[in-house]
Write an enzyme that holds these catalytic residues in place. Sequence first.
Site, PDB file in Angstrom:
ATOM      1  CB  CYS A   1      75.673  41.234 -14.229  1.00 16.01           C
ATOM      2  SG  CYS A   1      76.384  40.120 -15.429  1.00 16.01           S
TER       3      CYS A   1
ATOM      4  CE  LYS B   1      67.064  29.363  -5.180  1.00 17.59           C
ATOM      5  NZ  LYS B   1      65.976  29.801  -6.083  1.00 17.59           N
TER       6      LYS B   1
ATOM      7  CD  GLU C   1      73.281  45.345 -10.395  1.00 15.87           C
ATOM      8  OE1 GLU C   1      72.796  44.787  -9.409  1.00 15.87           O
ATOM      9  OE2 GLU C   1      73.813  44.732 -11.343  1.00 15.87           O
TER      10      GLU C   1
ATOM     11  CD  GLU D   1      81.255  35.742 -11.633  1.00 12.02           C
ATOM     12  OE1 GLU D   1      81.200  36.977 -11.784  1.00 12.02           O
ATOM     13  OE2 GLU D   1      82.254  35.074 -11.930  1.00 12.02           O
TER      14      GLU D   1
HETATM   15  P1  NAD Z   1      69.017  37.612  -6.225  1.00  4.38           P
HETATM   16  O1  NAD Z   1      70.239  37.812  -5.395  1.00  4.38           O
HETATM   17  O2  NAD Z   1      67.741  38.151  -5.705  1.00  4.38           O
HETATM   18  O3  NAD Z   1      68.758  36.055  -6.483  1.00  4.38           O
HETATM   19  C1  NAD Z   1      69.720  35.223  -7.093  1.00  4.38           C
HETATM   20  C2  NAD Z   1      69.446  33.780  -6.669  1.00  4.38           C
HETATM   21  O4  NAD Z   1      69.667  33.655  -5.266  1.00  4.38           O
HETATM   22  C3  NAD Z   1      68.019  33.309  -6.909  1.00  4.38           C
HETATM   23  O5  NAD Z   1      68.023  31.957  -7.310  1.00  4.38           O
HETATM   24  C4  NAD Z   1      67.392  33.456  -5.526  1.00  4.38           C
HETATM   25  O6  NAD Z   1      66.279  32.601  -5.342  1.00  4.38           O
HETATM   26  C5  NAD Z   1      68.558  33.035  -4.644  1.00  4.38           C
HETATM   27  N1  NAD Z   1      68.502  33.526  -3.267  1.00  4.38           N
HETATM   28  C6  NAD Z   1      67.837  34.603  -2.770  1.00  4.38           C
HETATM   29  N2  NAD Z   1      68.040  34.711  -1.445  1.00  4.38           N
HETATM   30  C7  NAD Z   1      68.848  33.676  -1.083  1.00  4.38           C
HETATM   31  C8  NAD Z   1      69.418  33.258   0.147  1.00  4.38           C
HETATM   32  N3  NAD Z   1      69.192  33.912   1.288  1.00  4.38           N
HETATM   33  N4  NAD Z   1      70.206  32.157   0.153  1.00  4.38           N
HETATM   34  C9  NAD Z   1      70.465  31.485  -0.996  1.00  4.38           C
HETATM   35  N5  NAD Z   1      69.939  31.829  -2.193  1.00  4.38           N
HETATM   36  C10 NAD Z   1      69.149  32.923  -2.245  1.00  4.38           C
HETATM   37  O7  NAD Z   1      69.369  38.203  -7.664  1.00  4.38           O
HETATM   38  P2  NAD Z   1      68.381  38.358  -8.906  1.00  4.38           P
HETATM   39  O8  NAD Z   1      67.469  39.507  -8.626  1.00  4.38           O
HETATM   40  O9  NAD Z   1      67.816  37.036  -9.266  1.00  4.38           O
HETATM   41  O10 NAD Z   1      69.401  38.735 -10.096  1.00  4.38           O
HETATM   42  C11 NAD Z   1      69.828  40.017 -10.384  1.00  4.38           C
HETATM   43  C12 NAD Z   1      71.217  40.276  -9.823  1.00  4.38           C
HETATM   44  O11 NAD Z   1      72.142  39.307 -10.321  1.00  4.38           O
HETATM   45  C13 NAD Z   1      71.781  41.629 -10.221  1.00  4.38           C
HETATM   46  O12 NAD Z   1      72.409  42.213  -9.107  1.00  4.38           O
HETATM   47  C14 NAD Z   1      72.812  41.267 -11.290  1.00  4.38           C
HETATM   48  O13 NAD Z   1      73.831  42.207 -11.478  1.00  4.38           O
HETATM   49  C15 NAD Z   1      73.330  39.983 -10.745  1.00  4.38           C
HETATM   50  N6  NAD Z   1      74.018  39.221 -11.798  1.00  4.38           N
HETATM   51  C16 NAD Z   1      75.390  39.100 -11.751  1.00  4.38           C
HETATM   52  C17 NAD Z   1      76.068  38.419 -12.763  1.00  4.38           C
HETATM   53  C18 NAD Z   1      77.560  38.250 -12.734  1.00  4.38           C
HETATM   54  O14 NAD Z   1      78.043  37.362 -13.417  1.00  4.38           O
HETATM   55  N7  NAD Z   1      78.301  39.047 -11.995  1.00  4.38           N
HETATM   56  C19 NAD Z   1      75.352  37.852 -13.816  1.00  4.38           C
HETATM   57  C20 NAD Z   1      73.957  38.004 -13.842  1.00  4.38           C
HETATM   58  C21 NAD Z   1      73.304  38.685 -12.814  1.00  4.38           C
END
Ligand code: NAD
Length: 479
Positions: free
Chosen positions: A281, A172, A383, A247
């Site tokens: 991240c 997804k 963050e 992650e």
């Molecule tokens: P997000 O948590 O809003 O969304 C991530 C994914 O989860 C999206 O596909 C979203 O549609 C889905 N999602 C949202 N709510 C959900 C739920 N209730 N159940 C299942 N799926 C759901 O994050 P974002 O804003 O897209 O990305 C930014 C974040 O990602 C930052 O915190 C960043 O640090 C983190 N990140 C971490 C890494 C790592 O490897 N540690 C890498 C890249 C980004």
Amino acid sequence: MVVMKMQINGKAAGACGGEFFDIKNPATGELLEQVPRGTEDDVALAVEAAVSAFESWACISPQQRGMVFYRTAGIVRQRKEELAVLLTQEQGKPLVEARNEIEGFAHVLEYYCGLAGSLRGDSIPVPGNGYAFTVKKPLGVCAAIIPWNMPALIMGWKIAPALISGNTLVLKPASNTPLTNLTLASILTEAGLPAGVLNVVTGPGETAGESLVRNPHVKKISFTGEARTGKRVAELAASGMKKVTLELGGSDPMLVCDDANLESAVAGAIRGRFYNCGQTCTAVKRLYVFESIAGEFIKKLEAGVRSLRVGNGLDKSTDMGPLNNFRQMEYLKGLVDEIEEKDEGRMITGGKVPEFKGSDKGYFFEPTLVSDVPGDSRLLKEEVFGPLLPVVTVKNLDEAIEEANNSIYGLGASIWTKDLDRARIGCEQLNAGIIWVNQHLKVAPEVPFGGVKESGFGRENGPDALSEYLETRTIMLKT
Ligand code: NAD
């Protein structure tokens, strides 16, 4: 309007509910394409396809699976420019960064193709006339849920170890950046990936994402995103006894000692913070500099930050593109307003929407430096996912490490010094999943990646990632 469809069972598919949502260019506000708003029924169809494909995919040799990756990587490299443009259009990053990311996707596939022959268990001598063996089995249907900041790279980090291990998968993408993911999935099909092995469902996290996590046929969820969402995913997964890799976010500290090479530390801080418009991240999110060199360091840093050119990622002269979405923009503006209202820090440079032709059409924000930030400021506690860097002065290494570790996050950290002893102390005492010395941000498919504390658990990349997608079965043999 062009509609890019989901990929279910090797075919392009619309959503069962017949609805679509818009994907817009964050630099111009223009509508790029529409994609189906996937529902629980679409998720069920995708999982069903992955269940049907599992047995035959798990039975073929890892080397044969790897050949699909190898062919895919070749096509991706041939189409690199077109894919990079698409990624820039939907995500906002400069074209040069988008090209790196597409290369990164191809590279991770090739790396796991190379590891295909190393998938094996152990034989263990046991007392008596016997042996114990372990064999490695794929888990079944896995789910990958990914964010919008590095959609192509993170797709590669998840699909490559999962599929080479013999699992099938439903992916997804983030709601803002599904176009590159869908195109890459169609390239995998073109390269010979059998129908149903990789399925892509587009749609909101709260509906499509949650149904995927809840689906009883899904055995494992690999999630990348915010810590808050990760906790929700872990909660849902726990009730189904599913394996999880999380992650999550980070607030990486960068420690600059008084003996550091200032030129390279300044360049490292600028790249570390402002790459991908600060939306990485492992970006440098807190900078701790020894007070004896702070004046000179900040002066050089300010000059470097002021020289960054903000603009549309498709323009060759752009160093930093727009933020990816409205929520990000509001968050950044809110932080800056709060700093000014509460007098919590000195704005060295930036803090505003830049002024150039068309800047009001996209989510542009100036690269921003703030000093004199109190220890309990949101800038140091949360963050900050955008181009804003707080700079804090410290007396010595002990204080720098104490401040650096004073965070709920533990993704990455870096120490900048020429002193081997200081470097060793940093590596031993900084509490993070990845520690860099005299660099920050560098990742590679060969190198395990992941966080500690609220930055999550599990590892991506390297051979470690394979164990996230395999289970060990023990056989005890007596003769
Ligand atoms: P997000 O948590 O809003 O969304 C991530 C994914 O989860 C999206 O596909 C979203 O549609 C889905 N999602 C949202 N709510 C959900 C739920 N209730 N159940 C299942 N799926 C759901 O994050 P974002 O804003 O897209 O990305 C930014 C974040 O990602 C930052 O915190 C960043 O640090 C983190 N990140 C971490 C890494 C790592 O490897 N540690 C890498 C890249 C980004």
